[in-house]
Design a protein around this motif. Sequence first.
Motif, mmCIF file in Angstrom:
data_model
loop_
_atom_site.group_PDB
_atom_site.id
_atom_site.type_symbol
_atom_site.label_atom_id
_atom_site.label_comp_id
_atom_site.label_asym_id
_atom_site.label_seq_id
_atom_site.Cartn_x
_atom_site.Cartn_y
_atom_site.Cartn_z
ATOM 1 N N ALA A 151 3.958 -7.425 4.505
ATOM 2 C CA ALA A 151 3.071 -7.523 3.348
ATOM 3 C C ALA A 151 3.011 -6.204 2.584
ATOM 4 N N ARG A 152 3.136 -6.311 1.255
ATOM 5 C CA ARG A 152 2.979 -5.159 0.373
ATOM 6 C C ARG A 152 1.576 -5.231 -0.217
ATOM 7 N N PRO A 153 0.678 -4.287 0.115
ATOM 8 C CA PRO A 153 -0.736 -4.432 -0.246
ATOM 9 C C PRO A 153 -1.009 -4.422 -1.737
ATOM 10 N N GLN A 154 -0.162 -3.766 -2.542
ATOM 11 C CA GLN A 154 -0.424 -3.720 -3.978
ATOM 12 C C GLN A 154 -0.334 -5.097 -4.639
ATOM 13 N N SER A 155 0.545 -5.954 -4.113
ATOM 14 C CA SER A 155 0.782 -7.237 -4.783
ATOM 15 C C SER A 155 0.618 -8.441 -3.868
ATOM 16 N N TYR A 156 0.272 -8.226 -2.582
ATOM 17 C CA TYR A 156 0.154 -9.294 -1.590
ATOM 18 C C TYR A 156 1.484 -9.995 -1.337
ATOM 19 N N GLU A 157 2.592 -9.362 -1.704
ATOM 20 C CA GLU A 157 3.908 -9.971 -1.536
ATOM 21 C C GLU A 157 4.548 -9.563 -0.220
ATOM 22 N N LEU A 158 5.292 -10.500 0.361
ATOM 23 C CA LEU A 158 6.056 -10.252 1.575
ATOM 24 C C LEU A 158 7.459 -9.795 1.190
ATOM 25 N N ILE A 159 7.922 -8.738 1.830
ATOM 26 C CA ILE A 159 9.215 -8.156 1.492
ATOM 27 C C ILE A 159 9.995 -7.845 2.768
ATOM 28 N N GLY A 160 11.264 -7.501 2.601
ATOM 29 C CA GLY A 160 12.057 -7.044 3.727
ATOM 30 C C GLY A 160 13.042 -8.079 4.236
ATOM 31 N N PRO A 161 13.784 -7.742 5.292
ATOM 32 C CA PRO A 161 14.847 -8.619 5.798
ATOM 33 C C PRO A 161 14.361 -9.967 6.299
ATOM 34 N N LEU A 162 13.143 -10.064 6.809
ATOM 35 C CA LEU A 162 12.626 -11.368 7.227
ATOM 36 C C LEU A 162 12.501 -12.304 6.035
ATOM 37 N N THR A 163 12.044 -11.764 4.915
ATOM 38 C CA THR A 163 11.946 -12.543 3.677
ATOM 39 C C THR A 163 13.326 -12.989 3.225
ATOM 40 N N ASP A 164 14.276 -12.057 3.233
ATOM 41 C CA ASP A 164 15.639 -12.367 2.801
ATOM 42 C C ASP A 164 16.246 -13.477 3.651
ATOM 43 N N GLY A 165 15.948 -13.445 4.950
ATOM 44 C CA GLY A 165 16.518 -14.442 5.847
ATOM 45 C C GLY A 165 16.101 -15.857 5.505
ATOM 46 N N VAL A 166 14.836 -16.043 5.138
ATOM 47 C CA VAL A 166 14.356 -17.381 4.759
ATOM 48 C C VAL A 166 14.953 -17.804 3.426
ATOM 49 N N ALA A 196 11.620 -6.092 -5.973
ATOM 50 C CA ALA A 196 12.656 -6.525 -6.910
ATOM 51 C C ALA A 196 13.787 -7.253 -6.181
ATOM 52 N N ALA A 197 14.139 -6.783 -4.991
ATOM 53 C CA ALA A 197 15.222 -7.409 -4.228
ATOM 54 C C ALA A 197 14.878 -8.845 -3.844
ATOM 55 N N VAL A 198 13.628 -9.092 -3.456
ATOM 56 C CA VAL A 198 13.195 -10.445 -3.120
ATOM 57 C C VAL A 198 13.231 -11.329 -4.361
ATOM 58 N N ASN A 199 12.724 -10.804 -5.475
ATOM 59 C CA ASN A 199 12.726 -11.572 -6.712
ATOM 60 C C ASN A 199 14.148 -11.910 -7.146
ATOM 61 N N ARG A 200 15.063 -10.956 -6.959
ATOM 62 C CA ARG A 200 16.469 -11.186 -7.330
ATOM 63 C C ARG A 200 17.056 -12.332 -6.505
ATOM 64 N N LEU A 201 16.730 -12.347 -5.217
ATOM 65 C CA LEU A 201 17.249 -13.404 -4.353
ATOM 66 C C LEU A 201 16.674 -14.766 -4.739
ATOM 67 N N LEU A 202 15.409 -14.796 -5.125
ATOM 68 C CA LEU A 202 14.813 -16.044 -5.620
ATOM 69 C C LEU A 202 15.588 -16.569 -6.822
ATOM 70 N N CYS A 203 15.939 -15.660 -7.739
ATOM 71 C CA CYS A 203 16.720 -16.050 -8.919
ATOM 72 C C CYS A 203 18.060 -16.642 -8.508
ATOM 73 N N GLU A 204 18.711 -16.004 -7.561
ATOM 74 C CA GLU A 204 20.040 -16.446 -7.133
ATOM 75 C C GLU A 204 20.004 -17.818 -6.477
ATOM 76 N N ARG A 205 18.874 -18.154 -5.852
ATOM 77 C CA ARG A 205 18.762 -19.439 -5.157
ATOM 78 C C ARG A 205 18.296 -20.568 -6.072
ATOM 79 N N ALA A 206 18.008 -20.268 -7.344
ATOM 80 C CA ALA A 206 17.422 -21.256 -8.262
ATOM 81 C C ALA A 206 18.430 -21.772 -9.281
ATOM 82 N N GLU A 207 18.267 -23.027 -9.655
ATOM 83 C CA GLU A 207 19.080 -23.636 -10.697
ATOM 84 C C GLU A 207 18.746 -23.053 -12.061
ATOM 85 N N ARG A 208 17.458 -22.755 -12.281
ATOM 86 C CA ARG A 208 17.052 -22.135 -13.541
ATOM 87 C C ARG A 208 15.949 -21.118 -13.263
ATOM 88 N N VAL A 209 15.848 -20.132 -14.157
ATOM 89 C CA VAL A 209 14.904 -19.025 -13.971
ATOM 90 C C VAL A 209 13.991 -18.947 -15.185
#
Length: 259
Positions: A151-166, A196-209
């Motif tokens: 967890a990143r406290p500034q934004s409540y977002e989960l980051i890191g390799p565990l996130t990337d794996g899912v 930013a890395a997590v957001n980038r991966l979300l984009c890559e997994r999506a049909e549209r952004v």
Amino acid sequence: MSRDARWNTLLELLVQRGRLDVEEAAAELEVSAATIRRDFDRLADQQMLVRTRGGAVVHGVSYELPLRYKTARHASEKQRIAEAVAGLIAPGEAVGLTGGTTTTEVARALAVRDDLTSGSPALTVVTNALNIANELAVRPQFKIVVTGGVARPQSYELIGPLTDGVLGQITLDVAVLGVVALDVAHGAAAHDEAEAAVNRLLCERAERVVVAADSSKLGQRAFARICGTESVDTLVTDAAAGTDTVRRFEEAGLRVIVV
């Protein structure tokens, strides 16, 4: 003015100016100097500013307000943007939501849509934002997938390799990005490189952004690049966006919706 509103104002003034004196802040907020000193001390305890003799300075070189202190900024614009973004999502789709104040409003707009009250599921929501998952988890018609991670406290977002794996194991119909900055030449960006890395991966997994960004984010640059404008299909922003700004994004190939 409530304490939370006062703290929000103090932090925003610090972001704008870099430094605040006690007497100066007391005069602007129309409270006593003793109140401001206590506020500065409490905020310093939370590592949100650095106390100096007679005042305070911003904490660190790349300062970012935690999410809970950003919710009041451009609130009406974000709600209009969120409603428009929610309208772009069809029942039964799988949607990825990044963290942020605007994407939180998107989640709330989806939660009250009449055509998303039933189905199995009515919507699948994948998010790395703890606050969004918390708000939507009580909606039985939604399938909520939380990525895991640190967890990143500034934004409540989960980051890191565990996130990337899912995220590497799923496919999305649409990814909705909340961004710190969106520029035609430099693309979408965030303050934090792991976010930013997590957001980038979300984009890559999506049909549209879809980028949901109020006009204050447009034409801006930030430290960590998420993706180029060529990866964005739709930008939803508010009516304060200048016509020249909108035109430049449209010329870059984006569909721009102004609300």
